[in-house]
Design an enzyme around this catalytic site. Structure first.
Site, short mmCIF file in Angstrom:
data_model
loop_
_atom_site.label_atom_id
_atom_site.label_comp_id
_atom_site.label_asym_id
_atom_site.label_seq_id
_atom_site.Cartn_x
_atom_site.Cartn_y
_atom_site.Cartn_z
N ALA A 1 6.88 11.26 -0.86
CA ALA A 1 5.65 11.46 -1.40
C ALA A 1 5.02 10.13 -2.90
O ALA A 1 3.92 10.13 -2.84
CB ALA A 1 4.43 12.40 -1.59
N GLY A 2 5.55 9.88 -3.84
CA GLY A 2 5.23 9.54 -5.12
C GLY A 2 5.41 7.65 -4.43
O GLY A 2 5.81 7.23 -3.92
N ARG B 1 0.66 -1.52 -0.09
CA ARG B 1 -0.09 -0.01 0.10
C ARG B 1 0.82 1.31 -0.02
O ARG B 1 1.86 1.56 0.41
CB ARG B 1 -0.90 -0.40 1.01
N ILE B 2 0.74 2.41 -0.42
CA ILE B 2 1.30 3.28 -0.23
C ILE B 2 0.53 4.51 0.62
O ILE B 2 -0.22 4.42 1.24
CB ILE B 2 0.55 3.97 -2.11
N LEU B 3 2.23 4.47 1.27
CA LEU B 3 1.90 5.31 2.37
C LEU B 3 1.93 6.79 1.97
O LEU B 3 2.14 7.83 1.61
CB LEU B 3 3.37 5.78 2.99
N ASP C 1 7.50 5.00 -5.30
CA ASP C 1 8.40 4.11 -6.18
C ASP C 1 9.30 5.42 -6.49
O ASP C 1 10.59 4.92 -7.51
CB ASP C 1 8.28 2.96 -6.04
N ASN D 1 12.03 1.64 1.08
CA ASN D 1 11.49 0.42 0.91
C ASN D 1 12.03 -0.07 -0.41
O ASN D 1 12.71 0.11 -0.72
CB ASN D 1 10.03 1.01 -0.54
N THR D 2 11.77 -1.37 -0.01
CA THR D 2 12.81 -2.54 -0.90
C THR D 2 11.69 -3.09 -2.26
O THR D 2 10.62 -3.09 -1.86
CB THR D 2 13.10 -3.39 -0.42
N HIS D 3 12.01 -2.76 -2.88
CA HIS D 3 10.90 -2.41 -4.45
C HIS D 3 12.04 -4.04 -5.64
O HIS D 3 13.30 -3.27 -5.63
CB HIS D 3 11.27 -1.10 -5.23
C1 GAR Z 1 9.12 -8.48 -2.71
O1 GAR Z 1 10.42 -8.73 -3.17
C2 GAR Z 1 9.25 -6.18 -2.67
O2 GAR Z 1 10.35 -6.08 -3.09
C3 GAR Z 1 7.91 -6.65 -2.95
O3 GAR Z 1 7.01 -7.42 -2.50
C4 GAR Z 1 7.77 -8.41 -2.48
C5 GAR Z 1 7.71 -9.47 -0.77
O4 GAR Z 1 8.61 -10.46 -0.64
N1 GAR Z 1 7.54 -5.34 -2.74
C6 GAR Z 1 6.57 -4.84 -4.42
O5 GAR Z 1 6.69 -4.94 -4.97
C7 GAR Z 1 6.06 -3.69 -3.47
N2 GAR Z 1 5.70 -2.34 -5.11
P1 GAR Z 1 8.65 -10.71 1.12
O6 GAR Z 1 7.08 -10.80 1.51
O7 GAR Z 1 8.55 -12.78 0.49
O8 GAR Z 1 9.10 -10.38 1.62
#
Ligand code: GAR
Length: 200
Positions: A142-143, A91-93, A145, A107-109
């Protein structure tokens, strides 16, 4: 160690990597709480198994987005978070949350931003036909990613990949990058100046 709260929506493999790392005192970060928007998130079970307190702040329990956002911020504040890690939080914060933790939410993407932001970074990279994708750790703004980049790792796309096989390969790199940089941030300081991020 610095007090870290992890936000999860799903399986929680990134959370699991942080929980494995934080048992070593020298790591510098301690996961003091795990918060989810989804009561069924696997990450909540992982946290409970590790003895880490959990909380659920589900949008359906609030009249609107802003109220949910405030409740989420309050919950994370109660844990005394010094750093917030969004690890598979879908979700977007909003402003109320981000204002409570200025430049303290990462955040990890699962893509090399600014390519393929959003909820389907792996699928979108595969559909585009890139030969290299990867993962990005960034400060949340705010955006969607769009925040300043802390670190990235590249991952090759293999000819027979589907979304699941590619995502698994990305997650291996992602876990390592996340554990490495959350530790560095926790042991040091994170400075954000425009788009420039310094960890020292
Ligand atoms: C991760 O790869 C994360 O980067 C991604 O969801 C996965 C969660 O895996 N996040 C997004 O796509 C956010 N837009 P996990 O629950 O096993 O850590």
């Amino acid at each position: 160690g610095r007090r870290v709260v992890v936000l999860v929506s799903g399986a929680g493999s990134n959370l699991a990597a942080l929980l494995a790392a934080h048992t070593d005192r020298r790591y510098g970060a301690r996961v003091v709480g795990v918060v989810s928007d989804n009561p069924a998130a696997g990450g909540l079970d992982m946290a409970r198994a590790a003895g880490v307190p959990t909380a659920v702040v589900a949008p359906r329990d609030f009249p609107d987005r802003a109220a949910w956002d405030r409740a989420l911020a309050q919950t994370v504040e109660v844990f005394g978070a010094e750093l917030v890690v969004s690890a598979g939080f879908m979700r977007i914060l909003g402003a109320a949350f981000l204002d409570a933790f200025p430049s303290r939410v990462v955040n990890t993407h699962p893509a090399l931003l600014p390519s393929f932001p959003g909820a389907h970074g792996v699928r979108d990279a595969l559909a585009y036909g890139v030969a290299v994708t990867g993962c990005t750790l960034h400060v949340v703004d705010a955006g969607v990613d769009t925040g300043p980049i802390i670190a990235q790792a590249a991952v090759p796309v293999e000819p027979d990949d589907d979304e699941a096989t590619l995502h698994e390969r990305i997650k291996v790199a992602e876990r390592a990058l996340l554990v490495d940089w959350v530790g560095r941030i926790a042991r040091g300081t994170l400075e954000v100046d425009g788009r420039r991020v310094t960890v020292r």
